[in-house]
Design an enzyme around this catalytic site. Structure first.
Site, mmCIF file in Angstrom:
data_model
loop_
_atom_site.group_PDB
_atom_site.id
_atom_site.type_symbol
_atom_site.label_atom_id
_atom_site.label_comp_id
_atom_site.label_asym_id
_atom_site.label_seq_id
_atom_site.Cartn_x
_atom_site.Cartn_y
_atom_site.Cartn_z
ATOM 1 N N TYR A 66 -21.806 -38.921 39.048
ATOM 2 C CA TYR A 66 -20.917 -38.701 37.908
ATOM 3 C C TYR A 66 -20.675 -39.998 37.137
ATOM 4 C CZ TYR A 66 -19.677 -34.440 40.555
ATOM 5 O OH TYR A 66 -19.705 -33.267 41.261
ATOM 6 N N HIS A 98 -24.990 -34.945 48.273
ATOM 7 C CA HIS A 98 -24.802 -34.279 46.983
ATOM 8 C C HIS A 98 -25.790 -33.136 46.759
ATOM 9 C CE1 HIS A 98 -23.319 -35.047 42.607
ATOM 10 N NE2 HIS A 98 -23.407 -33.762 42.870
#
Length: 314
Positions: free
Chosen positions: A79, A137
């Protein structure tokens, strides 16, 4: 002596009444806790920081969330806003022990001997001594090697719990992974909402005593079908709440951990105002009846390959 005793009693009472919030602060705000499979308790509700856009925007969003009562923050290296998260935590004045912080290692950081270094860099970006939950992730690359390093980080006190994100690429992936690792994941983070209620993945998570954490609980990247669904809008009107609040409340009552994201301070405040009402059994059933087994996003083999070609900046 009597005056001294009275003075001490007054001082003690003042301390009790005006002390800084403790870990019970979360429960006073009516945010429920979920007990994880290693015995720790995690706030069920939090803020996600995907698509914040920059560290500065993320800083403002997370600080607004913390001021509104949030105590669970979900971020990730990919992110590229972990520094904003760390700055907000540091400047909030809230004790670190009261905030549950999760982040995610990206596939290009997977591998024994590689992931430990990535964890140290992550802690530097976040300005934290430890992370409450660290996720794999995506199920691409050497995630078994990464998990070995993550297990070492737990033993070193750098990470408290481990989890997996989007390990729903196929039916066997999650089982094959969980049955081989030593420290079991505490959570599975997946797309899940009334249109895609994911009974199969929820059953797999339950099998291993993992909680399910849902990303984009109101839909995926601008696809607002759920927010405009007539059933949701009817229930929202009855409770004098927004469609987003009804969806979030449904997630809470289904037992999910839920992490809605927003950059808008008003929406951030609105999202947490879901603990002053409940959906009836009938309303829950109406929302469950919306299930279409229809995901907004489904990973392809091309996606998994593409993940290995993206390198988040340090």
């Amino acid at each position: 002596m009597k005056n001294i005793f009275v003075g001490l009693c007054v001082a003690l009472l003042t301390t009790v009444l005006y002390a800084e919030p403790s870990q019970n602060n979360i429960e006073r705000k009516n945010i429920p806790m979920l007990k994880l499979n290693n015995g720790l308790n995690m706030p069920q509700f939090g803020i996600g920081t995907f698509l914040q856009g920059s560290d500065e925007i993320c800083y403002n969003s997370v600080l607004a969330a913390l001021k509104a009562g949030y105590r669970h923050i979900d971020t990730a290296h990919a992110y590229q806003d972990e520094r904003g998260v760390g700055k907000a935590i540091k400047e909030s004045g809230i004790p670190r022990s009261e905030i549950w912080v999760t982040s995610k290692i990206w596939p290009t950081e997977y591998g024994e001997g590689v992931t430990l270094k990535a964890i140290d860099k992550m802690l530097e970006r976040l300005q934290l001594d430890y992370i409450d939950t660290l996720y794999l992730h995506q199920p691409a690359g050497d995630y078994f090697g990464a998990w070995k390093d993550m297990e070492k980080a737990v033993k070193m006190g750098k990470i408290r719990t481990l989890a997996i994100s989007d390990f729903d690429y196929n039916d066997k992936m999650l089982d094959e992974f969980v049955e081989k690792v030593n420290i079991k994941p505490v959570a599975l983070q997946i797309e899940c909402h009334p249109y895609a209620q994911r009974a199969d993945m929820r059953a797999k998570a339950a099998k291993y005593n993992m909680i399910v954490e849902t990303w984009f609980p109101g839909g995926y990247q601008g696809k607002a079908q759920l927010l405009n669904d007539p059933v949701i809008l009817e229930i929202a009107k009855y409770h004098n709440k927004s469609a987003a609040q009804i969806l979030l409340r449904w997630h809470i009552q289904e037992g999910f951990s839920v992490i809605p994201g927003s950059k808008n301070p008003e929406h951030i405040k609105e999202n947490i105002e879901i603990f002053d009402f409940s959906l009836s059994d009938g309303e829950m059933q109406k929302i469950r009846a919306l299930n279409k087994n229809e995901r907004f996003y489904k990973q392809s083999q091309e996606d998994l390959t593409r993940f290995l070609n993206f390198h988040p900046a340090d």
